[in-house]
Scaffold this motif. Structure first.
Motif, short mmCIF file in Angstrom:
data_model
loop_
_atom_site.label_atom_id
_atom_site.label_comp_id
_atom_site.label_asym_id
_atom_site.label_seq_id
_atom_site.Cartn_x
_atom_site.Cartn_y
_atom_site.Cartn_z
N ARG A 23 12.50 -12.21 9.23
CA ARG A 23 12.95 -11.80 7.90
C ARG A 23 11.87 -12.06 6.85
O ARG A 23 11.62 -11.22 5.98
CB ARG A 23 14.23 -12.56 7.53
N ASP A 24 11.22 -13.22 6.95
CA ASP A 24 10.13 -13.53 6.03
C ASP A 24 9.00 -12.51 6.15
O ASP A 24 8.42 -12.08 5.16
CB ASP A 24 9.57 -14.92 6.33
N ALA A 25 8.68 -12.15 7.39
CA ALA A 25 7.57 -11.23 7.65
C ALA A 25 7.85 -9.85 7.05
O ALA A 25 6.99 -9.26 6.38
CB ALA A 25 7.32 -11.11 9.15
N LYS A 26 9.05 -9.35 7.27
CA LYS A 26 9.39 -8.03 6.73
C LYS A 26 9.44 -8.05 5.21
O LYS A 26 9.00 -7.09 4.55
CB LYS A 26 10.74 -7.57 7.30
N ALA A 27 9.95 -9.13 4.65
CA ALA A 27 10.01 -9.24 3.19
C ALA A 27 8.60 -9.26 2.60
O ALA A 27 8.32 -8.59 1.59
CB ALA A 27 10.77 -10.51 2.79
N ALA A 28 7.69 -10.01 3.23
CA ALA A 28 6.30 -10.09 2.76
C ALA A 28 5.62 -8.73 2.87
O ALA A 28 4.84 -8.33 2.00
CB ALA A 28 5.54 -11.13 3.57
N PHE A 29 5.93 -8.01 3.94
CA PHE A 29 5.38 -6.67 4.17
C PHE A 29 5.87 -5.69 3.11
O PHE A 29 5.09 -4.97 2.48
CB PHE A 29 5.80 -6.20 5.56
N ASN A 30 7.17 -5.66 2.88
CA ASN A 30 7.75 -4.71 1.93
C ASN A 30 7.44 -5.05 0.48
O ASN A 30 7.47 -4.18 -0.39
CB ASN A 30 9.26 -4.63 2.14
N ARG A 31 7.10 -6.30 0.24
CA ARG A 31 6.70 -6.74 -1.10
C ARG A 31 5.44 -6.01 -1.54
O ARG A 31 5.24 -5.76 -2.73
CB ARG A 31 6.47 -8.24 -1.06
N MET A 32 4.58 -5.65 -0.59
CA MET A 32 3.36 -4.90 -0.90
C MET A 32 3.72 -3.57 -1.55
O MET A 32 3.12 -3.15 -2.55
CB MET A 32 2.53 -4.65 0.36
N ALA A 33 4.71 -2.91 -0.99
CA ALA A 33 5.14 -1.60 -1.51
C ALA A 33 5.69 -1.74 -2.92
O ALA A 33 5.36 -0.94 -3.82
CB ALA A 33 6.19 -1.00 -0.59
N ILE A 34 6.54 -2.74 -3.12
CA ILE A 34 7.16 -2.94 -4.43
C ILE A 34 6.11 -3.24 -5.49
O ILE A 34 6.12 -2.65 -6.59
CB ILE A 34 8.18 -4.09 -4.36
N CYS A 35 5.18 -4.13 -5.17
CA CYS A 35 4.15 -4.51 -6.14
C CYS A 35 3.22 -3.34 -6.45
O CYS A 35 2.80 -3.16 -7.60
CB CYS A 35 3.36 -5.70 -5.61
N ALA A 36 2.91 -2.54 -5.45
CA ALA A 36 2.06 -1.37 -5.68
C ALA A 36 2.75 -0.40 -6.63
O ALA A 36 2.13 0.12 -7.57
CB ALA A 36 1.73 -0.69 -4.35
N TYR A 37 4.03 -0.13 -6.38
CA TYR A 37 4.76 0.83 -7.19
C TYR A 37 4.96 0.34 -8.62
O TYR A 37 4.77 1.08 -9.59
CB TYR A 37 6.13 1.12 -6.56
N ARG A 38 5.31 -0.93 -8.78
CA ARG A 38 5.63 -1.45 -10.10
C ARG A 38 4.39 -1.69 -10.97
O ARG A 38 4.48 -1.63 -12.20
CB ARG A 38 6.43 -2.75 -9.99
N THR A 39 3.25 -1.97 -10.37
CA THR A 39 2.07 -2.29 -11.17
C THR A 39 1.08 -1.14 -11.30
O THR A 39 0.27 -1.12 -12.22
CB THR A 39 1.32 -3.49 -10.56
N GLY A 40 1.14 -0.19 -10.38
CA GLY A 40 0.19 0.93 -10.42
C GLY A 40 -1.15 0.60 -9.77
O GLY A 40 -2.05 1.45 -9.73
N ALA A 41 -1.31 -0.61 -9.25
CA ALA A 41 -2.53 -0.94 -8.51
C ALA A 41 -2.51 -0.18 -7.19
O ALA A 41 -1.45 -0.04 -6.56
CB ALA A 41 -2.60 -2.45 -8.25
N ILE A 42 -3.66 0.32 -6.77
CA ILE A 42 -3.74 1.12 -5.55
C ILE A 42 -4.09 0.21 -4.38
O ILE A 42 -5.15 -0.43 -4.38
CB ILE A 42 -4.79 2.23 -5.69
N VAL A 43 -3.21 0.15 -3.39
CA VAL A 43 -3.46 -0.67 -2.21
C VAL A 43 -4.32 0.11 -1.24
O VAL A 43 -3.99 1.24 -0.86
CB VAL A 43 -2.14 -1.09 -1.53
N ILE A 44 -5.44 -0.48 -0.84
CA ILE A 44 -6.37 0.16 0.08
C ILE A 44 -6.16 -0.37 1.50
O ILE A 44 -6.22 0.37 2.48
CB ILE A 44 -7.83 -0.08 -0.34
N ALA A 45 -5.90 -1.66 1.61
CA ALA A 45 -5.68 -2.29 2.91
C ALA A 45 -5.02 -3.65 2.69
O ALA A 45 -5.19 -4.26 1.63
CB ALA A 45 -6.99 -2.47 3.67
N PHE A 46 -4.28 -4.12 3.70
CA PHE A 46 -3.76 -5.48 3.63
C PHE A 46 -3.49 -6.01 5.03
O PHE A 46 -3.33 -5.26 5.99
CB PHE A 46 -2.49 -5.58 2.76
#
Length: 299
Positions: A23-46
């Motif tokens: 559960r922690d792993a999936k939450a940490a993974f999906n947090r990338m999507a949320i932060c990218a969408y809400r801030t407008g920063a472009i994720v290149i790799a993680f």
């Protein structure tokens, strides 16, 4: 405002219990999507490890900083909400500017190969909690997030097709992502928001990518030195206090920061950080100023 690449990383020694279950792993993974969408920063790799993260982002300083801060705050809120406390996790990231084309290739490869470099028995393109599987692949490659435990292939669905309860279960927050974004097996697919083309343009050719994936220890040390220069080092408390006392006495004739005013303490902090690269957390303690203020004024 100028756009740049930034390497976001966390100190694994501070967050041993960052991920302790699926559960922690999936939450940490999906947090990338949320932060990218809400801030407008472009994720290149993680790449997400058990005790830390590495992210390569692109954008203005403000947007990339917002990404870092939101990821930190969401992580801490999630851990506290699911475990009842922060469980000893001090999850603070660094935002490191990428200052050359060669270092950009080194950092981009470093993020992609992180799971293998950390000793996991997995290649980057088979790692579920990273984006290594996305780059320089053929169009008929099946994304690993679609493959279930029994090797069946799951058909992705749009977020808008899910119930409100299921959406919240996936995002682990009240934040939402676009309704047309695809999700499978509980993962918000990185193909929704990761700029794969930009990552591939960093290397330009398959061969260049292959060479940097096999980067030498010297190249890895370059990234580590950069992280240390930004994050700083933790000294024994007595040693850090002696250094601080000596510098304070040389500057102000007083060895104890308690006898200095706020401006003098900030000057002292700047000098100690410049000469000895002590971490902001330890520096905050010995000069008696909030860590947030030190990070704001000391670069």
């Amino acid at each position: 405002m100028e756009k740049c690449y930034y390497h976001i990383c966390a100190n694994g020694d501070d967050a041993k219990n960052f991920i302790i279950c699926e559960r922690d792993a999936k939450a940490a993974f999906n947090r990338m999507a949320i932060c990218a969408y809400r801030t407008g920063a472009i994720v290149i790799a993680f790449s997400i490890e058990d005790s830390h993260i590495h992210v390569l982002v692109y954008g203005t300083y403000d947007k990339c900083l917002a990404f870092k801060l939101l990821y930190e705050s969401m992580t801490k809120h999630f851990i506290a909400a699911t475990r009842g406390n922060l469980d000893g996790v001090l999850f603070d990231c660094e935002l490191i500017p990428v200052d050359s084309e060669d270092y950009l290739k080194t950092a981009a490869a470093y993020v992609a190969i992180q799971p293998t470099k950390d000793g996991k028995r997995v290649m980057p393109y088979d790692y579920l909690l990273g984006t290594g599987t996305l780059y320089f692949r053929s169009s008929n490659t099946i994304p690993i997030w679609l493959v279930g435990d029994d090797m069946t292939i799951t058909k992705p669905v749009m977020m808008r097709e899910l119930t409100a309860r299921k959406k919240r279960e996936i995002t682990c927050s009240s934040f939402e992502v676009p309704g047309e974004w695809l999700v499978a097996n509980g993962y918000i697919l990185p193909t929704n928001y990761v700029d794969i083309k930009r990552y591939e343009e960093i290397f330009q050719t398959y061969n260049s990518f292959r060479v940097f994936l096999g980067q030498t220890s010297k190249k890895s040390e370059e990234v580590l030195k950069k992280m240390i220069s930004v994050r700083g080092i933790t000294l024994e408390d007595y040693e850090a206090r002696k250094i601080c006392g000596d510098i304070s006495y040389a500057l102000f004739g007083k060895r104890d920061a308690r006898w200095l005013n706020s401006n003098q303490r900030m000057t002292l902090a700047m000098k100690v950080r410049k000469t000895h690269k002590i971490t902001f957390r330890q520096l905050s303690t010995i000069v008696r100023l909030p860590e947030s203020e030190l990070r704001k004024y000391i670069k």
